[in-house]
Enzyme design. Structure first.
Site, PDB file in Angstrom:
ATOM      1  N   LYS A 193      -9.378   1.300  -4.759  1.00 49.70           N
ATOM      2  CA  LYS A 193      -8.929  -0.024  -4.315  1.00 49.70           C
ATOM      3  C   LYS A 193     -10.002  -1.081  -4.562  1.00 49.70           C
ATOM      4  O   LYS A 193      -9.690  -2.241  -4.869  1.00 49.70           O
ATOM      5  CB  LYS A 193      -8.535   0.028  -2.843  1.00 49.70           C
ATOM      6  CG  LYS A 193      -7.281   0.867  -2.598  1.00 49.70           C
ATOM      7  CD  LYS A 193      -6.881   0.897  -1.137  1.00 49.70           C
ATOM      8  CE  LYS A 193      -5.589   1.681  -0.958  1.00 49.70           C
ATOM      9  NZ  LYS A 193      -5.095   1.710   0.421  1.00 49.70           N
ATOM     10  N   SER A 246      -1.203   1.630   4.559  1.00 53.67           N
ATOM     11  CA  SER A 246      -2.538   1.044   4.391  1.00 53.67           C
ATOM     12  C   SER A 246      -2.549  -0.464   4.170  1.00 53.67           C
ATOM     13  O   SER A 246      -3.622  -1.076   4.149  1.00 53.67           O
ATOM     14  CB  SER A 246      -3.274   1.728   3.230  1.00 53.67           C
ATOM     15  OG  SER A 246      -2.633   1.469   1.996  1.00 53.67           O
TER      16      SER A 246
END
Length: 366
Positions: free
Chosen positions: A306, A261
């Site tokens: 996140k 990611s």
């Protein structure tokens, strides 16, 4: 001599010798007390019972522009004043390390965390060690794809050998291409880079027949394949494992972080270091997303956590994959501006506009 008199004693209480009356304890009271004690014991035990859940929490972030994270040789590099922070997720629980009930309850009560069944995060029948090895392999592949995409974005040719790693079941390539084949031509034109293949497919409609020049061992052959695709983009149904010959030596050193990611932020960091423009220009920009060799930003898991990690570490802007917008809406912390991006070119343009204080009109997930 006067006789010593005994010290006066207090008058005896009229109740000193009286029997003490004790109210009888009813059976109901005893039952209630035992029940409360049993409930307290069971509740305490329940808090330490293993559960089939895992929890995501905001993980650390890393600035891809810091001095030693991305190292480049063979080309001139430039200093940067901003920060491009990759974001991560910390996971508690999983194969061999079950979460306790008390931890699950804490996770449910904390909006920055999410509690999910273990199988929603970890593939079934995998050990913690196997998951770690897979995560590290994904990180290495992510770094290579990010490097290829970044160098291509700023004008480099990135030679590659396109090895076939397999075919998608039900696709036109199934049964026609095999693992170990090498794609060397597309519609009669040489394929020397990953971009060559993607550019050829860009001129093809889903359902069209195409001819691939393939090297199978020592044998050269042509293979006809019917493409597929749900939209305007045609796909071959082939899994490709490129072997790159990078014109610039890029190495990425990062510890205790795995998975694919960080690809988008790696690519942006490489571009920033190799271009004279100070793209971020003092701004703290965080983000996430996988990165394909042709520059497509892909979705990731745990974006809610996140977002919180980015704010915690000082980011005012966040680049989110367009395919993650459903998870972004309603979960943006105060003070954070989220920009949706689908390609590396869009992400690069967003960073430049933010650096010029012109980010107010960038597309969002709302």
């Amino acid at each position: 001599m006067r006789d010593r008199q005994p010290a006066p004693q207090p008058d005896p209480s009229p109740f000193d010798d009286a029997p003490v009356a004790v109210a009888p304890i009813s059976r109901r009271t005893v039952t209630l007390g035992v029940s409360l004690l049993a409930t307290a014991v069971l509740a305490a035990v329940a808090l330490v019972v293993p559960t089939p859940y895992a929890m995501r929490s905001p993980g650390p972030t890393e600035d891809t522009l810091q001095r030693n994270l991305i190292q480049i040789e063979g080309a001139r590099t430039y200093e940067s004043t901003g920060e491009l922070r990759l974001t991560t997720v910390s996971v508690l629980g999983g194969p061999g390390y079950p979460m306790l009930s008390g931890q699950v309850i804490q996770g449910w009560l904390d909006p920055k965390r999410s509690v999910l069944p273990v199988e929603a995060i970890f593939p079934e029948a995998t050990t913690q060690e196997q998951q770690k090895e897979l995560s590290q392999a994904e990180m290495v592949s992510s770094q290579e794809s990010a490097t290829a995409a970044a160098l291509t974005e700023i004008g480099y040719d990135v030679p590659a050998v396109l090895d076939v790693a397999g075919t998608e079941p039900g696709s036109g390539a199934e049964g026609k291409l095999s693992e170990g084949d090498v794609i060397v031509e597309f519609q009669g034109e040489p394929v020397g880079t990953y971009a060559d293949l993607i550019d050829g497919l860009a001129e093809t409609n889903p359902g069209d027949d195409v001819t691939l020049g393939v090297q199978r061992g020592k044998r050269a052959m042509d293979v006809d394949i019917t493409t597929s695709g749900n939209g305007e983009r045609a796909v071959l149904g082939v899994f490709i494992d490129p072997r790159y010959d990078f014109p610039v030596d890029v190495s990425i050193e990062i510890e205790n972080i795995g998975g694919p990611s960080a690809g988008t932020m790696f690519a942006l960091g490489i571009i920033d270091k190799l271009t004279a423009e100070d793209e971020a220009n003092g701004k703290v920009i965080a983000g996430t997303g996988t990165m394909s060799p042709e520059g497509t930003v892909g979705p990731i898991g745990g974006i809610e956590q996140k977002l919180y990690g980015a704010v915690r570490d000082g980011a005012k802007w966040f680049l989110a994959p367009a395919d993650n917008c459903a998870q972004v809406v309603g979960n943006v912390p105060a003070g954070l501006n989220v920009v949706k991006v689908s390609t590396l070119a869009e992400a690069r343009d967003a960073v430049e506009q933010i650096g010029r204080d012109e980010g107010s009109d960038l597309p969002t997930c709302s």
